[in-house]
Design a protein around this motif. Structure first.
Motif, PDB file in Angstrom:
ATOM      1  N   LEU A 159      -3.376  -1.052  -0.160  1.00  0.00           N
ATOM      2  CA  LEU A 159      -3.177   0.298   0.491  1.00  0.00           C
ATOM      3  C   LEU A 159      -4.467   0.954   0.026  1.00  0.00           C
ATOM      4  O   LEU A 159      -4.377   1.244  -1.244  1.00  0.00           O
ATOM      5  N   ALA A 160      -5.207   1.686   0.916  1.00  0.00           N
ATOM      6  CA  ALA A 160      -6.268   2.245   0.628  1.00  0.00           C
ATOM      7  C   ALA A 160      -6.309   3.610   1.436  1.00  0.00           C
ATOM      8  O   ALA A 160      -5.934   3.759   2.037  1.00  0.00           O
ATOM      9  N   VAL A 161      -6.885   4.504   0.513  1.00  0.00           N
ATOM     10  CA  VAL A 161      -7.043   6.067   1.258  1.00  0.00           C
ATOM     11  C   VAL A 161      -8.756   6.343   1.051  1.00  0.00           C
ATOM     12  O   VAL A 161      -9.096   6.156   0.415  1.00  0.00           O
ATOM     13  N   ILE A 162      -8.839   6.699   2.552  1.00  0.00           N
ATOM     14  CA  ILE A 162     -10.170   7.161   2.744  1.00  0.00           C
ATOM     15  C   ILE A 162     -10.365   8.131   3.905  1.00  0.00           C
ATOM     16  O   ILE A 162      -9.721   8.308   4.718  1.00  0.00           O
ATOM     17  N   ARG A 163     -11.080   9.315   3.527  1.00  0.00           N
ATOM     18  CA  ARG A 163     -11.327  10.344   4.587  1.00  0.00           C
ATOM     19  C   ARG A 163     -12.067   9.761   5.993  1.00  0.00           C
ATOM     20  O   ARG A 163     -12.861   8.873   5.794  1.00  0.00           O
ATOM     21  N   ARG A 164     -11.340  10.374   7.088  1.00  0.00           N
ATOM     22  CA  ARG A 164     -12.018   9.941   8.119  1.00  0.00           C
ATOM     23  C   ARG A 164     -13.608  10.145   8.352  1.00  0.00           C
ATOM     24  O   ARG A 164     -14.310   9.153   8.485  1.00  0.00           O
ATOM     25  N   LYS A 174     -13.722  -3.469   8.238  1.00  0.00           N
ATOM     26  CA  LYS A 174     -13.943  -4.325   7.131  1.00  0.00           C
ATOM     27  C   LYS A 174     -12.738  -4.932   6.681  1.00  0.00           C
ATOM     28  O   LYS A 174     -12.549  -6.260   6.485  1.00  0.00           O
ATOM     29  N   ILE A 175     -11.530  -4.016   6.366  1.00  0.00           N
ATOM     30  CA  ILE A 175     -10.191  -4.637   6.180  1.00  0.00           C
ATOM     31  C   ILE A 175      -9.884  -5.567   7.356  1.00  0.00           C
ATOM     32  O   ILE A 175      -9.287  -7.005   7.016  1.00  0.00           O
ATOM     33  N   THR A 176     -10.257  -5.244   8.748  1.00  0.00           N
ATOM     34  CA  THR A 176      -9.782  -6.362   9.748  1.00  0.00           C
ATOM     35  C   THR A 176     -10.503  -7.619   9.643  1.00  0.00           C
ATOM     36  O   THR A 176      -9.836  -8.646   9.928  1.00  0.00           O
ATOM     37  N   GLU A 177     -11.932  -7.398   9.372  1.00  0.00           N
ATOM     38  CA  GLU A 177     -12.536  -8.616   9.160  1.00  0.00           C
ATOM     39  C   GLU A 177     -12.065  -9.589   8.156  1.00  0.00           C
ATOM     40  O   GLU A 177     -12.050 -10.623   8.275  1.00  0.00           O
ATOM     41  N   VAL A 178     -11.719  -8.844   6.896  1.00  0.00           N
ATOM     42  CA  VAL A 178     -11.233  -9.725   5.689  1.00  0.00           C
ATOM     43  C   VAL A 178      -9.899 -10.286   6.014  1.00  0.00           C
ATOM     44  O   VAL A 178      -9.395 -11.511   5.666  1.00  0.00           O
ATOM     45  N   PHE A 179      -9.113  -9.313   6.365  1.00  0.00           N
ATOM     46  CA  PHE A 179      -7.476  -9.690   6.445  1.00  0.00           C
ATOM     47  C   PHE A 179      -6.925 -10.173   7.677  1.00  0.00           C
ATOM     48  O   PHE A 179      -5.825 -10.838   7.768  1.00  0.00           O
ATOM     49  N   GLY A 180      -7.767 -10.060   8.697  1.00  0.00           N
ATOM     50  CA  GLY A 180      -7.243 -10.332   9.986  1.00  0.00           C
ATOM     51  C   GLY A 180      -6.532  -9.107  10.852  1.00  0.00           C
ATOM     52  O   GLY A 180      -6.566  -9.245  11.798  1.00  0.00           O
ATOM     53  N   GLU A 183      -3.657  -2.190   9.349  1.00  0.00           N
ATOM     54  CA  GLU A 183      -2.913  -0.616   9.928  1.00  0.00           C
ATOM     55  C   GLU A 183      -3.101   0.364   9.494  1.00  0.00           C
ATOM     56  O   GLU A 183      -3.315   0.629   8.240  1.00  0.00           O
ATOM     57  N   VAL A 184      -3.370   1.316  10.112  1.00  0.00           N
ATOM     58  CA  VAL A 184      -3.421   2.785   9.765  1.00  0.00           C
ATOM     59  C   VAL A 184      -1.818   3.319   9.629  1.00  0.00           C
ATOM     60  O   VAL A 184      -1.525   3.723  10.916  1.00  0.00           O
ATOM     61  N   VAL A 185      -1.545   3.363   8.418  1.00  0.00           N
ATOM     62  CA  VAL A 185      -0.235   3.733   8.312  1.00  0.00           C
ATOM     63  C   VAL A 185      -0.007   5.225   8.428  1.00  0.00           C
ATOM     64  O   VAL A 185       1.174   5.753   8.567  1.00  0.00           O
ATOM     65  N   ASP A 186      -1.089   6.241   8.152  1.00  0.00           N
ATOM     66  CA  ASP A 186      -0.887   7.520   8.080  1.00  0.00           C
ATOM     67  C   ASP A 186      -2.304   8.191   8.270  1.00  0.00           C
ATOM     68  O   ASP A 186      -3.364   7.542   7.767  1.00  0.00           O
ATOM     69  N   ARG A 187      -2.183   9.288   8.790  1.00  0.00           N
ATOM     70  CA  ARG A 187      -3.175  10.279   8.849  1.00  0.00           C
ATOM     71  C   ARG A 187      -2.860  11.551   8.691  1.00  0.00           C
ATOM     72  O   ARG A 187      -1.915  12.100   9.221  1.00  0.00           O
ATOM     73  N   ASP A 188      -3.357  12.109   7.698  1.00  0.00           N
ATOM     74  CA  ASP A 188      -2.808  13.436   6.798  1.00  0.00           C
ATOM     75  C   ASP A 188      -4.282  14.138   6.524  1.00  0.00           C
ATOM     76  O   ASP A 188      -4.683  13.649   5.442  1.00  0.00           O
ATOM     77  N   ARG A 189      -4.315  15.356   6.926  1.00  0.00           N
ATOM     78  CA  ARG A 189      -5.344  16.157   6.472  1.00  0.00           C
ATOM     79  C   ARG A 189      -6.690  15.739   6.448  1.00  0.00           C
ATOM     80  O   ARG A 189      -7.518  15.871   5.458  1.00  0.00           O
ATOM     81  N   GLY A 190      -7.093  14.438   7.525  1.00  0.00           N
ATOM     82  CA  GLY A 190      -8.357  14.167   7.491  1.00  0.00           C
ATOM     83  C   GLY A 190      -8.405  12.596   6.483  1.00  0.00           C
ATOM     84  O   GLY A 190      -9.312  11.899   6.693  1.00  0.00           O
ATOM     85  N   TRP A 192      -6.912   9.149   5.907  1.00  0.00           N
ATOM     86  CA  TRP A 192      -6.437   7.646   6.573  1.00  0.00           C
ATOM     87  C   TRP A 192      -5.876   7.021   5.398  1.00  0.00           C
ATOM     88  O   TRP A 192      -6.526   6.659   4.470  1.00  0.00           O
ATOM     89  N   ILE A 193      -4.714   6.525   5.520  1.00  0.00           N
ATOM     90  CA  ILE A 193      -3.899   5.210   4.778  1.00  0.00           C
ATOM     91  C   ILE A 193      -4.221   4.143   5.366  1.00  0.00           C
ATOM     92  O   ILE A 193      -3.709   3.788   6.721  1.00  0.00           O
ATOM     93  N   LEU A 194      -5.015   3.198   4.713  1.00  0.00           N
ATOM     94  CA  LEU A 194      -5.204   1.784   5.476  1.00  0.00           C
ATOM     95  C   LEU A 194      -4.490   0.534   4.760  1.00  0.00           C
ATOM     96  O   LEU A 194      -4.413   0.546   3.480  1.00  0.00           O
ATOM     97  N   LYS A 195      -3.857  -0.237   5.595  1.00  0.00           N
ATOM     98  CA  LYS A 195      -3.005  -1.274   4.925  1.00  0.00           C
ATOM     99  C   LYS A 195      -3.502  -2.704   5.409  1.00  0.00           C
ATOM    100  O   LYS A 195      -3.714  -2.898   6.635  1.00  0.00           O
ATOM    101  N   GLY A 196      -3.649  -3.674   4.474  1.00  0.00           N
ATOM    102  CA  GLY A 196      -4.148  -4.838   4.886  1.00  0.00           C
ATOM    103  C   GLY A 196      -3.008  -5.610   4.060  1.00  0.00           C
ATOM    104  O   GLY A 196      -2.473  -5.548   2.965  1.00  0.00           O
TER     105      GLY A 196
END
Length: 199
Positions: A159-164, A174-180, A183-190, A192-196
């Motif tokens: 679970l990683a947080v990175i601003r858009r 990158k996560i899709t490439e590595v994990f297959g 999922e962007v599980v949240d977008r809040d105040r710019g 993104w919470i990314l889940k692999g």
């Protein structure tokens, strides 16, 4: 590289410690911060959004706070999920010293490990949580995301947080490439919470 960056070994930097408080999930946490660590004056928005999503997971087993800074994520997780074993890692020895101090101040036990990305980490985890050091550059951040896969147990979650505007879309790729998949599980105040998930 500038030795005062929070993502480096900056032990030569003069110390200027202060204490901040952080309210989360009905609890008050106290953290000692210092010059040369990330977000020294308050817990940053990205970390708060990461935590809000992490506690909904829910977490169990072994958890890694990767790039822990002064320990906000790991210490909060250990407080709310005391059954978890929590490791906090950082490349900044000052940050790790503060993490150990702050764990004591908040009456929890975490394992603090000096590690440049995953170089000092041999274990695998059920969850890896990270607010990566964007200013360290894309190669470092994507390296952290890529290397996380090999340090997750089967079914384990990154679970990683990175601003858009600071590279969330390329991190999704990158996560899709590595994990297959990613999922962007949240977008809040710019942010993104990314889940692999390691399948």
């Amino acid at each position: 590289m500038n030795g005062t960056h929070y993502f480096t070994d900056n032990r030569g930097l003069s110390s200027n410690r202060r204490e901040i408080t952080f309210r989360f999930s009905g609890r008050t946490f106290t953290f000692v911060t210092d010059d040369g660590v990330f977000s020294k004056n308050e817990v940053d928005t990205g970390t708060l959004i990461l935590l809000k999503n992490a506690v909904c997971a829910p977490l169990s087993g072994s958890v890694l706070d990767l790039g822990c800074g002064y320990g906000t994520v790991g210490i909060t997780v250990k407080t709310l999920f005391p059954q978890c074993s929590v490791t906090c890692s950082d490349v900044n020895p000052r940050a790790l010293e503060l993490t150990e101090l702050n764990a004591g101040k908040n009456n929890v036990t975490v394992k603090a490990v000096f590690s440049d990305r995953f170089a000092g980490l041999d274990d695998t985890y059920d969850a890896i949580l990270t607010n990566p050091p964007i200013r360290a550059g894309k190669a470092v951040v994507h390296g952290m995301l890529e290397e996380a896969y090999g340090h997750l147990n089967a079914g384990g979650m990154l679970l990683a947080v990175i601003r858009r505007k600071q590279g969330a879309e390329s991190a999704v790729k990158k996560i899709t490439e590595v994990f297959g998949s990613c999922e962007v599980v949240d977008r809040d105040r710019g942010y993104w919470i990314l889940k692999g998930i390691r399948r």
